[in-house]
Design an enzyme around this catalytic site. Structure first.
Site, PDB file in Angstrom:
ATOM      1  N   GLY A   1      46.565  34.465  49.103  1.00 45.02           N
ATOM      2  CA  GLY A   1      47.677  35.079  48.396  1.00 45.02           C
ATOM      3  C   GLY A   1      48.852  35.366  49.310  1.00 45.02           C
ATOM      4  N   GLN A   2      49.927  35.879  48.736  1.00 44.91           N
ATOM      5  CA  GLN A   2      51.137  36.151  49.513  1.00 44.91           C
ATOM      6  C   GLN A   2      50.863  37.112  50.672  1.00 44.91           C
ATOM      7  OE1 GLN A   2      55.110  36.419  47.393  1.00 44.91           O
ATOM      8  NE2 GLN A   2      53.769  37.025  45.708  1.00 44.91           N
TER       9      GLN A   2
ATOM     10  N   ASP B   1      31.940  35.529  46.911  1.00 48.99           N
ATOM     11  CA  ASP B   1      32.170  36.106  45.584  1.00 48.99           C
ATOM     12  C   ASP B   1      32.040  37.618  45.704  1.00 48.99           C
ATOM     13  OD1 ASP B   1      32.226  36.947  42.979  1.00 48.99           O
ATOM     14  OD2 ASP B   1      30.438  35.851  42.340  1.00 48.99           O
TER      15      ASP B   1
ATOM     16  N   ALA C   1      43.154  39.762  44.373  1.00 49.16           N
ATOM     17  CA  ALA C   1      43.251  40.379  43.046  1.00 49.16           C
ATOM     18  C   ALA C   1      43.488  39.312  41.992  1.00 49.16           C
ATOM     19  CB  ALA C   1      44.403  41.389  43.007  1.00 49.16           C
TER      20      ALA C   1
ATOM     21  N   THR D   1      46.037  38.535  39.499  1.00 47.52           N
ATOM     22  CA  THR D   1      47.438  38.958  39.360  1.00 47.52           C
ATOM     23  C   THR D   1      48.161  38.295  38.195  1.00 47.52           C
ATOM     24  OG1 THR D   1      48.104  37.268  40.968  1.00 47.52           O
ATOM     25  CG2 THR D   1      47.670  39.493  41.811  1.00 47.52           C
TER      26      THR D   1
ATOM     27  N   THR E   1      48.965  48.479  42.964  1.00 53.77           N
ATOM     28  CA  THR E   1      50.189  48.056  42.296  1.00 53.77           C
ATOM     29  C   THR E   1      50.911  49.189  41.584  1.00 53.77           C
ATOM     30  OG1 THR E   1      51.002  46.630  40.484  1.00 53.77           O
ATOM     31  CG2 THR E   1      48.773  47.451  40.292  1.00 53.77           C
TER      32      THR E   1
ATOM     33  N   TYR F   1      46.003  44.507  33.177  1.00 57.46           N
ATOM     34  CA  TYR F   1      46.143  44.328  34.620  1.00 57.46           C
ATOM     35  C   TYR F   1      46.230  45.687  35.323  1.00 57.46           C
ATOM     36  CZ  TYR F   1      48.366  43.490  39.128  1.00 57.46           C
ATOM     37  OH  TYR F   1      48.664  43.503  40.469  1.00 57.46           O
TER      38      TYR F   1
ATOM     39  N   LYS G   1      43.432  47.383  37.889  1.00 56.30           N
ATOM     40  CA  LYS G   1      43.769  47.776  39.263  1.00 56.30           C
ATOM     41  C   LYS G   1      43.517  49.268  39.486  1.00 56.30           C
ATOM     42  CE  LYS G   1      45.400  45.695  42.180  1.00 56.30           C
ATOM     43  NZ  LYS G   1      44.715  45.001  43.323  1.00 56.30           N
TER      44      LYS G   1
END
Length: 304
Positions: free
Chosen positions: A19-20, A45, A69, A71, A110, A134, A138
């Site tokens: 991811g980023q 996993d 995550a 996302t 988030t 979402y 989270k």
């Protein structure tokens, strides 16, 4: 509790490496004796507690950063089980295993845990109230981490941007290649935030928690300084891009109602960073500086 000697190798497990934020954690200039372990989803996993325990049995990790995550915000509205499996159960497993190993867990979260109705910047202590699946998933992950491992930090962030993967900045530049004008939501405000800066904050917290068993724990916010709307962010992106001879477009501000989506977004995603500056000495730079660096990197990578 795991002890770290001055010459010991420091093994750090990072999930979500593709991811980023994960990609920026890999690029961060860690101390020489830090060894990163970044298994892919196929290799590990997080929902498989036995697999996570086996990994810990094989490697004496000194800390875990969970930057992985689900996302896909809109997709989560119809794929509830998958979103909760990734965003709640995965962190729950990591909390259980890290607590048993006596090592810190740092969890990325988030702004979507808030309902966006506050007028001021959100503090860590403000009431949560996610608007969709979402955010709820989270938030469940936050609760699992905080209750499952007392030596944990939950780092909430927002509006993540980078030269990597899919994000708002890259989408705007891609659309501007063949569209002279774009309609962009102008009544949602937030803090555009560089994934690189998030990674630096995570690394700072992680190294402090490894070195100091009494390092601060709990929930923290990290975003770049200042705020804007999505339309304001788009205009800044295009101004920076145009100055470098890159794609640009006119931006027409629209309302959220003009651009309906399956999942509701918080109207206010602004997060206060007072606490992380107080406890960890981390002072975020302005969002415009962060965005300028990303646009510059993308421009340098563009074939001419």
């Amino acid at each position: 509790m795991a002890e770290v000697g001055p010459e010991d190798v420091i093994d750090v497990l990072i999930t979500g490496g593709a991811g980023q934020v994960g990609l920026e954690l890999a690029r961060f200039a860690w101390p020489e004796r830090v060894r990163l372990h970044m298994p892919t989803r196929d290799q590990l996993d997080l929902g498989d507690a036995d697999a996570v325990r086996a990994l810990f049995a094989a490697t004496p990790f000194k800390a875990v950063i969970n930057s992985g995550a689900w996302t896909a915000v809109d997709k989560a509205e119809t794929e509830v089980a998958a979103a909760f499996a990734a965003n709640a159960m995965g962190p729950a497993v990591l909390a259980e295993v890290t607590r048993a190993a006596g090592v810190p867990l740092i969890q990325v979260s988030t702004d979507y845990v808030f309902d966006g109705t506050a007028e001021a910047d959100y503090a860590e202590s403000d009431p949560v109230g996610p608007l969709g699946v979402y955010g709820a998933s989270k938030l469940a992950g936050e609760v699992a981490v905080r209750t499952g491992n007392p030596r944990s930090v939950v780092l909430r962030t927002a509006w993540v941007l980078s030269p990597h993967r899919a994000n708002f900045l890259k989408t705007m530049l891609r659309l501007a290649v063949d569209r002279p004008a774009l309609r962009v939501v102008d009544d949602q405000t937030g803090c555009p935030t560089s994934a690189k800066d998030i990674a630096e904050a995570l690394a700072t917290i992680t190294l402090k928690m490894i070195a100091d068993p009494a390092a601060p724990t709990g929930v923290y916010h990290f975003v770049n300084g200042g705020s804007t709307s999505w339309a304001g962010l788009a205009r800044e992106i295009f101004a920076l891009s145009a100055a470098r001879g890159g794609p640009s477009a006119a931006v027409e501000g629209i309302t959220t109602a003009d651009y309906p989506t399956p999942a509701r977004r918080p109207a206010n995603s602004r997060l206060s960073t007072f606490k992380i500056t107080r406890d960890y000495g981390i002072t975020p730079r302005p969002w415009k500086d962060a965005v300028a660096d990303i646009v510059a990197e993308l421009h340098e990578e563009t074939p001419r």
